[in-house]
Design an enzyme around this catalytic site. Sequence first.
Site, PDB file in Angstrom:
ATOM      1  CE  LYS A  25      -3.737  -0.553   2.399  1.00 31.51           C
ATOM      2  NZ  LYS A  25      -4.392  -0.784   3.692  1.00 31.51           N
ATOM      3  NE  ARG A  94      -5.259   3.440   3.819  1.00 30.62           N
ATOM      4  CZ  ARG A  94      -5.323   3.643   2.503  1.00 30.62           C
ATOM      5  NH1 ARG A  94      -4.703   4.687   1.958  1.00 30.62           N
ATOM      6  NH2 ARG A  94      -5.975   2.792   1.730  1.00 30.62           N
ATOM      7  N   GLY A 103      -8.577  -7.558   4.057  1.00 33.17           N
ATOM      8  CA  GLY A 103      -9.420  -7.719   5.227  1.00 33.17           C
ATOM      9  C   GLY A 103      -8.728  -8.405   6.393  1.00 33.17           C
ATOM     10  CG  MET A 105      -3.111  -7.423   8.012  1.00 29.90           C
ATOM     11  SD  MET A 105      -1.462  -7.678   8.496  1.00 29.90           S
ATOM     12  CE  MET A 105      -0.849  -6.118   8.799  1.00 29.90           C
ATOM     13  NE  ARG A 338      -5.373  -4.505  -3.835  1.00 30.71           N
ATOM     14  CZ  ARG A 338      -5.973  -4.693  -2.686  1.00 30.71           C
ATOM     15  NH1 ARG A 338      -5.285  -4.721  -1.582  1.00 30.71           N
ATOM     16  NH2 ARG A 338      -7.274  -4.811  -2.623  1.00 30.71           N
ATOM     17  CG  HIS A 455      -6.122 -45.926  -2.555  1.00 30.26           C
ATOM     18  ND1 HIS A 455      -7.470 -45.888  -2.828  1.00 30.26           N
ATOM     19  CD2 HIS A 455      -5.554 -46.710  -3.510  1.00 30.26           C
ATOM     20  CE1 HIS A 455      -7.704 -46.636  -3.900  1.00 30.26           C
ATOM     21  NE2 HIS A 455      -6.559 -47.150  -4.322  1.00 30.26           N
ATOM     22  CB  SER A 778      11.737 -42.115 -13.802  1.00 27.31           C
ATOM     23  OG  SER A 778      10.615 -41.342 -13.447  1.00 27.31           O
ATOM     24  CB  CYS A 846       7.185 -40.529 -12.595  1.00 24.42           C
ATOM     25  SG  CYS A 846       7.982 -41.813 -11.622  1.00 24.42           S
ATOM     26  CE1 TYR A 866       9.624 -38.147 -17.503  1.00 27.21           C
ATOM     27  CE2 TYR A 866      11.696 -38.338 -18.720  1.00 27.21           C
ATOM     28  CZ  TYR A 866      10.712 -38.895 -17.913  1.00 27.21           C
ATOM     29  OH  TYR A 866      10.809 -40.198 -17.514  1.00 27.21           O
TER      30      TYR A 866
HETATM   31  P1  ADP Z   1      -7.768  -2.278   3.602  1.00 26.63           P
HETATM   32  O1  ADP Z   1      -6.353  -2.639   3.334  1.00 26.63           O
HETATM   33  O2  ADP Z   1      -8.485  -3.210   4.489  1.00 26.63           O
HETATM   34  O3  ADP Z   1      -8.496  -1.930   2.349  1.00 26.63           O
HETATM   35  P2  ADP Z   1      -7.366   0.522   4.008  1.00 26.63           P
HETATM   36  O4  ADP Z   1      -6.165   1.007   4.741  1.00 26.63           O
HETATM   37  O5  ADP Z   1      -7.306   0.617   2.538  1.00 26.63           O
HETATM   38  O6  ADP Z   1      -7.688  -0.948   4.477  1.00 26.63           O
HETATM   39  O7  ADP Z   1      -8.542   1.382   4.574  1.00 26.63           O
HETATM   40  C1  ADP Z   1      -9.861   0.973   4.781  1.00 26.63           C
HETATM   41  C2  ADP Z   1     -10.823   1.944   4.113  1.00 26.63           C
HETATM   42  O8  ADP Z   1     -10.627   3.263   4.589  1.00 26.63           O
HETATM   43  C3  ADP Z   1     -10.657   1.992   2.618  1.00 26.63           C
HETATM   44  O9  ADP Z   1     -11.913   2.083   2.020  1.00 26.63           O
HETATM   45  C4  ADP Z   1      -9.878   3.262   2.406  1.00 26.63           C
HETATM   46  O10 ADP Z   1     -10.129   3.827   1.152  1.00 26.63           O
HETATM   47  C5  ADP Z   1     -10.398   4.148   3.527  1.00 26.63           C
HETATM   48  N1  ADP Z   1      -9.377   5.114   3.906  1.00 26.63           N
HETATM   49  C6  ADP Z   1      -8.142   4.851   4.333  1.00 26.63           C
HETATM   50  N2  ADP Z   1      -7.439   5.991   4.551  1.00 26.63           N
HETATM   51  C7  ADP Z   1      -8.265   7.001   4.256  1.00 26.63           C
HETATM   52  C8  ADP Z   1      -8.125   8.436   4.268  1.00 26.63           C
HETATM   53  N3  ADP Z   1      -6.973   8.991   4.600  1.00 26.63           N
HETATM   54  N4  ADP Z   1      -9.170   9.160   3.897  1.00 26.63           N
HETATM   55  C9  ADP Z   1     -10.328   8.550   3.531  1.00 26.63           C
HETATM   56  N5  ADP Z   1     -10.545   7.241   3.510  1.00 26.63           N
HETATM   57  C10 ADP Z   1      -9.507   6.448   3.860  1.00 26.63           C
HETATM   58 MG    MG Z   2      -7.799  -0.780   1.009  1.00 28.52          MG
END
Ligand code: ADP
Ligand code: MG
Length: 911
Positions: A25, A94, A103, A105, A338, A455, A778, A846, A866
């Site tokens: 990120k 974040r 989802g 972390m 990403r 098996h 083999s 094999c 192979y």
């Molecule tokens: P995840 O990796 O679980 O997607 P994120 O760090 O991307 O977690 O954040 C969760 C949500 O919060 C995402 O929808 C993201 O766009 C939003 N978000 C994160 N940082 C900001 C920010 N600075 N301003 C507005 N929304 C944010």
């Molecule tokens: Mg995100």
Amino acid sequence: MPYVFDFDHSHRKPPMDMKDLLGGKGANLAEMTSVLGLPVPPGFTISTDACRDYMADGWPEALSAEVGRARARLEKAMGKVIGDPADPLLVSVRSGAKFSMPGMMDTVLNLGLNDESVEGLAKQTGDQRFAYDSYRRFVAMYGRIVLDIPGEEFDSLFDAAKELAGTTSDAKVPTELLRYLVDSFSQIVERYTGRPFPQDPDAQLRGAIEAVFRSWNGPRAIAYRERERIPHDLGTAVNVQAMVFGNRDDRSGTGVGFTRDPATGERGAYGDFLINAQGEDVVAGIRNTEPLSALKGQFPKVHRELLDIFDRLERHYRDMCDTEFTIEQGKLWMLQTRVGKRTGRAALKMAVDMTTEPKIRLTKAEAVGRVTEDHLASVLHPHFSSTGHPVLAKGLGASPGAAVGRVYFTADDAAEAAARGEAVVLVRSETSPEDVHGMLAAEGILTARGGLVSHAAVVARGWGKPAVVGAEALRISGHYFTVGSVTVAQGDWLSIDGTAGTVVAGQVPLTAAEPPPEFNVLLEWADEIRAGHLGVRANADTGADAANARSLGAEGIGLCRTEHMFLGEDRLPVVRRMILADSPEEEAEALEQLRMVQRTDFLEILRAMDGLPVTVRLLDPPLHEFLPSTHELAVKEATVGLTEEEQKLYDAARMWQEANPMLGTRGVRLGVVKPGLYAMQVRALMEAAGDLAAAGGHPVVEIMIPLTVSREELALARRWVEEAVAGALAEAAHQRSARGKPAPKARPELEVTIGTMIETPRAALRAAEIAEEADFFSFGTNDLTQMTFGFSRDDVEGRMMSAYLELGLLPRNPFETVDADGVGELVRLGVSRGRSTRPDLKIGVCGEHGGDPASIAVFYQAGLDYVSCSPFRVPVARLAAAQAVLAGAPDGRPAKAAVGKAGAKGTKHKA
Ligand code: ADP
Ligand code: MG
Ligand code: MG
């Protein structure tokens, strides 16, 4: 090296390539900010170094000051101060590791609010409702993520508030209620922690950063990494970013967008957005989202800008990207991007499409590199149409694909039901060779015991039939099984997912397997890349399997297990007669009968693989596998008594019973004990080859001796084989001349070579002298793994493997992915010692590992010619073999010309 980097820090290389340090990120936020100049709210990234140091020794001294300075720079850039009671700057904290863990972390939004600054925010924006909506979100998120308070505590109160307000929409909860919620949430915090909700912004920030560090070792994150095989020691980065507000008003909103459709791969933007919403609201499904195309009507300028950004992202990343964006009062902000996850179908389509798109121009080699094993599997096997079904039991995903059918508990019942036209799932404690007719009839197979090479697992994979094995929660008794309080009886519907290893009661709708047209295009490119470097053969025991393997791209058979021919319902009695024979004549007669059936079996296989090499392994398993279970006969003897025939079988079964059959009288040792057996097999094979050649075909026969441990042993076996080959050829010549036909001049000589499996450590170590007697090797890596570790695979996989993996005592299950250090070392030794005697020694593998991508890379590096795997794995192996070749030549071998050739068509990368 500093711990903290601003998003606009000027790094020495593109930040997108610094995911190790900045996390995915953070690296992409920096790339969007500093390289692409996109509208990204400013912020900074605390590196994964800091997380690793934190995990080792607690909060690093230097970190506080660095965060303080970065925060001051951010505040200066924004013209606001975090926690300022009059006009507060709010930030998000974040998480973001090197590999995306959706989802898994945690992220805290709106940090910096407290009882005072919320009023400042209200005044500055002139919007009380917005300020308190942000505050209630913050208290709940901080409570859940940083203070470990169960989220339901907050959610249930919020639901109650909505009910009170008579609305189902978050955006319609009135200010007064929001205020009240903040109070109640704070009380929840106090009740759980014994302290008031932290008001000091410094403490809030420190708490949130530490919570992100800690979340790396949360159970969800650990489980996800286990499944995705992500190392546990990478750590996560933390991003602190100025907040922008999609929940500001109706000119605001938030959304997710893909630069093309991640499900189908179709070109064109795709995604969802929500007006007046923040962060996770879009994915949480609380309100109905609108499709991205609807933005056009409501925010035409933003829509145009977004599409333009998508275009730039695709050009820049040369791939499909996914994004998170927020609109605050009509202004667009990019919050994340990403390279996006995609279905198998989409992956294939995008990879092929992008080779011809001028803005991307992937090379064929790059396209091949973009597709994974999972992508192929998902288009080759049926799968559950929807997700989220309650899982009744979990086992090992032993053979991919999903199946739905009625439950039957014996092979006979399953076969009968299938004959009536029912779809069947065969449920057994474990399976044995006697169950194969039921397994064949079933849509899918479920066992309560056994591991990935049990098996059931091996047979199911060979047939491409979905299977879940080792579902230990199943209690099977007679015509039903229970899991906890749930009972599933014979005839009830059951669904299994052999990819995930899950079992679901009832009928889950399936989506059929349907490879898109790009499937073959891509695999042909893979073939071009690996041509001349690493071949792919199949393990197949019947003509039908061989034909299927060939149609999936196999370039021959690497392992034809002749014992499977002995297990057919019509064959087993003859095999048993041979074992039970009282006199040499009786034995010879039974062998003669077996020879006839094997001859037709071999002919079908050779015909299906006409012109391609077929490696036939002489009989390998211990003989008692062909006899009924002593246990069942003992029970019968004690209860109803045995017939004369049964008594003989029982005696034989007891006689052949071994304490340790996998290390007992099997493989070539069996040939030594019953020499007529191998001679018979070779004769049958040579006759079949002769038949095919006479019909104008071109059989290429490789006769393989299993389980050899020494040169002398192989020399003896080789002599039998050579004698039988010579005998068969002489016999054919004799018959021709008896019929008065001259030997056809143009007829090609039969190509026959004789080699051995290397599946004991000794054979690998003594490969130099064994190669004196072998035309080819083999590697049988199933047995080699078992014997190298001293792991009895049927026993260790169910019982101890998962503990070993969890404790990190083994990096991977060595029966799934070859142990590169130990077993791999023996393979490398075997190759170099074998070729020291015979430089032209042809060498393959094999074992089951021949279809596993990580293992294929190890084998390629070891210099193998192979790999051979079950027919259904052939496409995966073709792909993985090409990827192994692309990853670089094995040491000491010439560089790969094919890479340059395949790569030559496209243009260069962007710098
Ligand atoms: P995840 O990796 O679980 O997607 P994120 O760090 O991307 O977690 O954040 C969760 C949500 O919060 C995402 O929808 C993201 O766009 C939003 N978000 C994160 N940082 C900001 C920010 N600075 N301003 C507005 N929304 C944010
Ligand atoms: Mg995100
Ligand atoms: Mg073996």
